[in-house]
Scaffold this motif. Structure first.
Motif, PDB file in Angstrom:
ATOM      1  N   ALA A 169       0.834  -1.207   0.000  1.00  0.00           N
ATOM      2  CA  ALA A 169       0.000   0.000   0.000  1.00  0.00           C
ATOM      3  C   ALA A 169       0.865   1.252   0.000  1.00  0.00           C
ATOM      4  O   ALA A 169       0.556   2.234  -0.697  1.00  0.00           O
ATOM      5  N   GLN A 170       1.946   1.224   0.771  1.00  0.00           N
ATOM      6  CA  GLN A 170       2.826   2.381   0.826  1.00  0.00           C
ATOM      7  C   GLN A 170       3.487   2.633  -0.523  1.00  0.00           C
ATOM      8  O   GLN A 170       3.608   3.766  -0.974  1.00  0.00           O
ATOM      9  N   ARG A 171       3.877   1.569  -1.209  1.00  0.00           N
ATOM     10  CA  ARG A 171       4.538   1.711  -2.502  1.00  0.00           C
ATOM     11  C   ARG A 171       3.606   2.274  -3.575  1.00  0.00           C
ATOM     12  O   ARG A 171       4.046   3.019  -4.450  1.00  0.00           O
TER      13      ARG A 171
ATOM     14  N   THR B  49       9.932   1.578  17.296  1.00  0.00           N
ATOM     15  CA  THR B  49       9.148   1.773  16.075  1.00  0.00           C
ATOM     16  C   THR B  49       8.268   3.005  16.200  1.00  0.00           C
ATOM     17  O   THR B  49       8.148   3.806  15.264  1.00  0.00           O
ATOM     18  N   TRP B  50       7.673   3.183  17.371  1.00  0.00           N
ATOM     19  CA  TRP B  50       6.792   4.334  17.586  1.00  0.00           C
ATOM     20  C   TRP B  50       7.573   5.592  17.937  1.00  0.00           C
ATOM     21  O   TRP B  50       7.207   6.691  17.526  1.00  0.00           O
TER      22      TRP B  50
ATOM     23  N   ARG C 290       2.878  10.812   7.108  1.00  0.00           N
ATOM     24  CA  ARG C 290       4.182  10.171   7.027  1.00  0.00           C
ATOM     25  C   ARG C 290       4.247   9.050   6.007  1.00  0.00           C
ATOM     26  O   ARG C 290       5.267   8.832   5.357  1.00  0.00           O
ATOM     27  N   PHE C 291       3.154   8.311   5.817  1.00  0.00           N
ATOM     28  CA  PHE C 291       3.223   7.099   5.031  1.00  0.00           C
ATOM     29  C   PHE C 291       3.463   7.339   3.541  1.00  0.00           C
ATOM     30  O   PHE C 291       3.766   6.419   2.809  1.00  0.00           O
TER      31      PHE C 291
ATOM     32  N   ALA D 221       8.769   3.121   4.069  1.00  0.00           N
ATOM     33  CA  ALA D 221       9.622   1.963   3.812  1.00  0.00           C
ATOM     34  C   ALA D 221      10.433   1.598   5.052  1.00  0.00           C
ATOM     35  O   ALA D 221      10.645   0.413   5.351  1.00  0.00           O
ATOM     36  N   GLU D 222      10.896   2.601   5.776  1.00  0.00           N
ATOM     37  CA  GLU D 222      11.658   2.340   7.001  1.00  0.00           C
ATOM     38  C   GLU D 222      10.784   1.656   8.045  1.00  0.00           C
ATOM     39  O   GLU D 222      11.258   0.791   8.795  1.00  0.00           O
ATOM     40  N   SER D 223       9.502   2.006   8.107  1.00  0.00           N
ATOM     41  CA  SER D 223       8.589   1.352   9.045  1.00  0.00           C
ATOM     42  C   SER D 223       8.460  -0.129   8.718  1.00  0.00           C
ATOM     43  O   SER D 223       8.437  -0.978   9.609  1.00  0.00           O
TER      44      SER D 223
END
Length: 230
Positions: A126-128, A208-209, A173-174, A180-182
């Motif tokens: 989804a991010q990509r 992570t958070w 952010r997404f 990708a780092e997430s």
């Protein structure tokens, strides 16, 4: 997290305040109700097909979470994204996810680990492709596995109050390289859980958070027009 617009069919009057709270919270998180937008309990009650009482109770709960700002005798509006509120929520949410991961590791099943992998794969895809809604939903699915497995009601309760504050900022952010780092941090967390390393999992979940760059961008939320007001 399942985002449901307020414009769908009215809710049944038998639904509890929590259902109203969830609908309003999701609308604030996904931007359907924009920062600064006025919230009139009568209008919202009409749109949701309920009385004013559960709407008022939900607005009070949203105010405690920092998503709504009320001025006695004046108006209730969607709270703006503010650095201090985001940082405060981030510290609390990060700590709670650390607790959840530590307590969940011994309880996670192979099916749980498969769900984390599947959610992270969906998040990455989804991010990509730039699908923000799908990325937010997949990310929530991923983190929900440990929260559910740990069985700690106090952790779940705190997260339900403060995590939506971060979800609003996360949507900014997404679409960036940090998405990708997430996904990479998610993969390391899955590996720690699969290895049974509770301390490493807790550290990775918390980091992570804490690593999220969630400072609001003021140019992202224009002043709502009349057609967007309830």
């Amino acid at each position: 997290m399942h985002i449901v617009p307020l414009s769908v069919a009215p809710l049944s009057r038998t639904l509890l305040r929590d259902d109203i709270l969830s609908r309003l919270r999701d609308a604030i998180v996904d931007g359907s109700l924009a920062p600064g937008e006025q919230l009139r309990d009568g209008d919202l009650a009409e749109r949701l097909g309920v009385s004013r009482t559960p709407v008022r109770e939900a607005l009070l709960e949203l105010a405690r979470a920092g998503l709504v700002r009320s001025t006695p005798g004046r108006s209730t509006v969607v709270a703006p994204l503010e650095d201090r509120a985001i940082l405060d929520a981030q510290s609390v949410v990060a700590a709670m996810h650390g607790v959840a991961a530590r307590e969940a590791v011994a309880r996670l099943t192979p099916a749980d680990l498969d769900e984390m992998r599947a959610a992270n794969a969906d998040f990455t895809a989804a991010q990509r492709r730039g699908d923000l809604d799908a990325a937010v939903i997949a990310d929530a699915r991923f983190h929900a596995v440990a929260v559910s497995a740990c069985g700690n009601a106090a952790v779940a309760g705190v997260l339900s109050q403060y995590e939506p504050v971060l979800r609003r900022a996360e949507r900014l952010r997404f679409g960036s390289h940090e998405g990708a780092e997430s996904a990479e941090r998610h993969a390391r967390l899955i590996a720690a859980c699969a290895d049974g390393d509770a301390e490493a999992a807790a550290h990775l979940a918390e980091q992570t958070w804490r690593s999220l760059s969630l400072a609001p961008r003021t140019d992202t939320h224009p002043t709502p027009t009349e057609e967007h007001r309830p």
